[in-house]
Design a protein around this motif. Sequence first.
Motif, short mmCIF file in Angstrom:
data_model
loop_
_atom_site.label_atom_id
_atom_site.label_comp_id
_atom_site.label_asym_id
_atom_site.label_seq_id
_atom_site.Cartn_x
_atom_site.Cartn_y
_atom_site.Cartn_z
N THR A 248 -5.67 -3.73 7.29
CA THR A 248 -5.37 -3.34 5.92
C THR A 248 -6.47 -2.53 5.28
O THR A 248 -6.22 -1.52 4.63
CB THR A 248 -5.15 -4.61 5.06
N ALA A 249 -7.71 -2.95 5.47
CA ALA A 249 -8.80 -2.27 4.77
C ALA A 249 -9.06 -0.88 5.30
O ALA A 249 -9.60 -0.04 4.60
CB ALA A 249 -10.06 -3.11 4.90
N TYR B 72 8.55 -4.41 -6.23
CA TYR B 72 7.14 -4.12 -6.00
C TYR B 72 6.71 -2.73 -6.37
O TYR B 72 5.59 -2.52 -6.77
CB TYR B 72 6.74 -4.46 -4.55
N PHE C 51 7.87 -0.81 -8.76
CA PHE C 51 8.03 -0.38 -10.15
C PHE C 51 6.69 -0.02 -10.79
O PHE C 51 6.61 0.84 -11.65
CB PHE C 51 8.74 -1.47 -10.97
N VAL C 52 5.64 -0.69 -10.30
CA VAL C 52 4.32 -0.47 -10.89
C VAL C 52 3.86 0.98 -10.72
O VAL C 52 3.12 1.52 -11.53
CB VAL C 52 3.30 -1.40 -10.21
N PHE C 53 4.32 1.61 -9.64
CA PHE C 53 3.79 2.94 -9.30
C PHE C 53 4.66 4.07 -9.82
O PHE C 53 4.49 5.22 -9.42
CB PHE C 53 3.68 3.07 -7.78
N TYR D 4 3.01 7.37 -10.71
CA TYR D 4 2.50 8.14 -9.58
C TYR D 4 3.62 8.91 -8.91
O TYR D 4 3.44 10.03 -8.42
CB TYR D 4 1.87 7.22 -8.53
N CYS E 210 1.78 4.64 -2.28
CA CYS E 210 1.01 4.33 -3.48
C CYS E 210 0.16 3.09 -3.30
O CYS E 210 -0.80 2.87 -4.03
CB CYS E 210 1.96 4.09 -4.67
N PHE E 211 0.53 2.28 -2.31
CA PHE E 211 -0.26 1.10 -2.01
C PHE E 211 -1.60 1.47 -1.43
O PHE E 211 -2.56 0.71 -1.52
CB PHE E 211 0.49 0.26 -0.95
N LEU E 212 -1.65 2.62 -0.77
CA LEU E 212 -2.85 2.98 -0.05
C LEU E 212 -3.73 3.99 -0.76
O LEU E 212 -4.93 3.97 -0.62
CB LEU E 212 -2.47 3.58 1.31
N HIS F 114 -4.80 6.06 -4.30
CA HIS F 114 -4.69 5.93 -5.75
C HIS F 114 -5.10 7.19 -6.48
O HIS F 114 -4.86 7.33 -7.65
CB HIS F 114 -5.56 4.74 -6.20
N THR G 278 6.45 -4.82 2.02
CA THR G 278 5.52 -3.69 2.12
C THR G 278 4.55 -3.82 3.29
O THR G 278 4.31 -2.83 3.99
CB THR G 278 4.71 -3.54 0.83
N ASP G 279 3.99 -5.00 3.51
CA ASP G 279 3.02 -5.11 4.60
C ASP G 279 3.69 -4.85 5.95
O ASP G 279 3.11 -4.22 6.83
CB ASP G 279 2.31 -6.47 4.58
N GLY H 238 -1.35 1.03 -11.24
CA GLY H 238 -0.33 1.95 -11.73
C GLY H 238 -0.51 2.25 -13.20
O GLY H 238 0.45 2.51 -13.90
N ARG I 120 -1.21 0.20 -15.42
CA ARG I 120 -0.77 -0.89 -16.29
C ARG I 120 -1.71 -2.07 -16.23
O ARG I 120 -2.29 -2.39 -15.21
CB ARG I 120 0.58 -1.40 -15.81
N TRP J 13 4.47 -9.37 -9.91
CA TRP J 13 4.18 -9.26 -8.49
C TRP J 13 3.75 -10.63 -8.01
O TRP J 13 2.96 -11.30 -8.66
CB TRP J 13 3.00 -8.32 -8.27
N GLN K 167 -2.91 -8.42 -1.16
CA GLN K 167 -2.86 -7.37 -0.13
C GLN K 167 -3.24 -6.02 -0.71
O GLN K 167 -3.94 -5.23 -0.10
CB GLN K 167 -1.45 -7.24 0.43
N TYR K 168 -2.73 -5.76 -1.91
CA TYR K 168 -3.02 -4.49 -2.56
C TYR K 168 -4.52 -4.33 -2.76
O TYR K 168 -5.11 -3.30 -2.43
CB TYR K 168 -2.28 -4.43 -3.89
N ALA L 207 -6.87 -5.89 -1.17
CA ALA L 207 -7.58 -5.82 0.12
C ALA L 207 -7.53 -4.42 0.69
O ALA L 207 -8.50 -3.94 1.26
CB ALA L 207 -6.98 -6.82 1.10
N SER L 208 -6.38 -3.76 0.52
CA SER L 208 -6.30 -2.42 1.10
C SER L 208 -7.12 -1.44 0.28
O SER L 208 -7.53 -0.40 0.77
CB SER L 208 -4.85 -1.95 1.20
N GLY M 154 -11.18 -3.79 0.31
CA GLY M 154 -11.71 -4.47 1.49
C GLY M 154 -11.69 -5.97 1.32
O GLY M 154 -11.73 -6.49 0.21
N PRO M 155 -11.62 -6.69 2.46
CA PRO M 155 -11.45 -8.15 2.39
C PRO M 155 -12.61 -8.90 1.76
O PRO M 155 -12.39 -9.93 1.12
CB PRO M 155 -11.26 -8.55 3.86
#
Lengths: 526, 430
Positions: free
Chosen positions: A254-255, A308, A310-312, A315, A377-379, A381, A458-459, B197, B199, B264, B271-272, B274-275, B278-279
């Motif tokens: 993930t990181a 999930y 909706f937040v983005f 963007y 958008c998760f990755l 920003h 998503t993951d 986002g 918000r 959420w 997860q968000y 962490a990505s 970082g952990p």
Amino acid sequence: MLQEESDLSLIIAQIVQKLKGSNLYAQLERQAWASLQRPEIKLESLKEDIKEFFKISGWEKKLQNAVYSELSVFPLPSHPAAPPEHLKEPLVYMRKAQGSWEKRILKSLNSMCTELSIPLARKRPVGEQKELLNKWNEMGTDEPDLSLFRPVYAPKDFLEVLINLRNPNYENGDSLSFRTHLGLIQVPLKVKDIPELKEFFVELGLTTGQLGIDDSTQVPPELFENEHVRIGQKVLAEQDSAAAQQYVRQGSPTALRAELWALILNISSQPEDILYYEQLKTNVIQHDLLVDSLIYKDVKLTASNDDYYFVFEDYLYQVLLCFSRDTSVLGHFAYSSASPPKSYIRGKLGLEEYAVFYPPNGVIPFHGFSMYVAPLCFLYHEPSKLYQIFREMYVRFFFRLHSISSHPSGIVSLCLLFETLLQTYLPQLFYHLREIGAQPLRISFKWMVRAFSGYLATDQLLLLWDRILGYNSLEILAVLAAAVFAFRAVNLMEVTSLAAAEAVLADLSTLKVMPLLQIFLFATVT
Amino acid sequence: MSRPKNQNYKGHGLPKGKEREGEWDFYWCDVSWLRENFDHTYMDEHVRISHFRNHYELTRKNYMVKNLKRFRKQLEREVGKLEAAKCDFFPKTFEMPCEYHLFVEEFRKNPGITWIMKPVARSQGKGIFLFRRLKDIMDWRKGTAGKKLTSLEAQPARSAINPSGSHDTRSSDDQKDEIPVENYVAQRYIENPYLIGGRKFDLRVYVLVMSYIPLRAWLYRDGFARFSNTRFTLNSIDDQYVHLTNVAVQKTSPDYHPKKGCKWMLQRFRQYLASKHGPEAVEKLFSDMDNIFVKSLQSVQKVIISDKHCFELYGYDILIDQDLKPWLLEVNASPSLTASSQEDYELKTCLLEDTLHVVDMEARLTGREKRVGGFDLMWNDGPVSREEGAPDLSGMGNFVTNTHLGCVNDRKKQLRQLFHSLQGQKKVPS
């Protein structure tokens, strides 16, 4: 021997040609000139010394990555005498089908335009421009009246077109082959079977560690995860595109994912790229396109309603509105079966000098298009980086999901692959579903067109897209679709209608993608 | 085996009043019932009730601040400044109107920052407003409160809200007012919240306390982040909808689409982050949150009447700022149990189920469990370690706390295994 050599030199020449116009070339030139100042560069061995310098300073790597990127995206030249249409799509009937589909879309767009008497494009008055600029970061709060707009088409409309595709040269005659007629797709394209898929996806095998399986809570991280993360960090340090692509086949931590994907897609945020994005933004501010309303409508209907994504929302507007105006996207039409729609300045219909591409990037969005952007958008920003990544993903992969072509990653091949896999390895299920009027493709089509975005958690989706990037192919979507059916086979055997089958497969959000793929490919007794 | 009779899962207990006459074994009660009846209700050994008598020491903002301040001083005296600094998770707060002058001093030291005024005893975002100028609250204080209160306001001040004032130290100023002014706190507004986002959001986390003496607290793995429907900006401090993230407030916003929900799950949030960061950064954030839960409970440990019949499920509201520091907004003794979406419904039903498992009316547990369903034992008269065996209290070492907030919650499987093994144990004669 000679043929291969001349092929290779042709390829090299083409790539050099392409790269010569790029920013990288200018940078390398500058670096070479600057390096003349360095003590280790001697006039006698100028060429070798500069090469050495490039190697040490990492510029060679950048060049390597650029070449690798070109190789991944552009198809290799087939025959010197082949016309450019062949590069787009070698089969004539496919080209024709794509052409008539495009005509239909354009007709639909034009009629909406006439009905609502909204121009395809107009320049915004200064006041409106200022307002939009102020609201740029929160366009989601706008509530324009979109009730009169309809999406130009939805995936199911496209499916109907694909179902009616026929190869005029292919006559099945009297021999009713068990394979070709049971599914919805009736064109004979070559697709891989499971032994071939096993070979292609060898890194997903049972004996290889995977993220998505071997990083679960029960497995101690020393067995796989820690080492994998360490290798990932090394790959990033080396900045090697090809290595990253290979690495990501086993999943990306993930990181590290954001950087790894950027490396694979050869995206580095240069000042020129940020400037380019700002330029696009200015275009959005200055001109309003009809397509913008379609984008708004799509985002409101799909991403904004997602639990999930909706937040983005904001963007998504920032990316998609700019995307519509990006003429560099037109480049991908060289190897796509599609062609950008043309529009004519008022009163000059048919006159080529007054033709423009509409929208400027040649891509008309359909219902669900915004879901291609949402997971990214998760990755990412930073808007310009997010934009670049999406654009690259689109011109490498996503465009194949909504155009008619014979490419192995094209949607037609994916549909055929899906149906073939199901018929061959789950014949009873396939037959049963067909009998009750629930052709499996009718359910799985929407998953594949959207690359599963919005259907998987998503993951899990990101793990799936890791493999798309890793194998540079969309075939995994068809394999996953078949694996989902295999997983739910017991329940599906009991349903008696299409609606019931849809209900069994309505919720994919709890599925774990990698175990499903592994079981289907490597652990199913055939 | 006693069978629980009176169980009410949705919202608060029905007013049972006279007809029950102590016939119940388990009561998920309303705080008002508790206030009126607890003191003169006899409860058998096995009976359980879902609130502590004086829970408001933790849940009313003005008391919580007092208790925390006192605890902090104690820590500073007994352990040192470093340990005391761990209590700095609460933004500077002043009780109004009694600490008004202290507040003004602090206000003048930091000109231009934003403050938030919250009523101590109300929930769901009612009565809250933001201000930057002393003028704004002076008007309010003089009783011209109508200007600042929005349409969401219920009628201010009923004296029933204030408990019989053992903690009230009102200044003589107040007695002049005709309208009884309800207690408010003025708190430093966190101006740099972490945004997703664009918000603002806050986190709702569930902590189950089974007893205060000794302190036994469980942390639920699931929870959620509640998003504000509009984009965060400091320009419009009058806009309730921007700043207040309670779903109750958001529901009245014109933007609100009920189908959307604006939450959420914590797993997704974790997860968000962490990505993005970082952990390690995420580990630190979550362990800072653990610290908030434990310290806040410790601060009221000696004050709360620890009755063995009582347990309490708290809803903690946490705000994260841009430096990934968590702040405690407030603690709720009656967190909302109504669901705004399917996912929400599942979370809350599982939460309640697991609460009942921990409360263990049927006496199935041995008392040595570190995990029950989605609950992890966070504090058992001392820190609880994730590893087996005795906790390593020697400072750092390899101590990892037994909390898994935002992690995978395979509660069904765990419960199956747990009860299976418990059954097995019972069969063996001791």
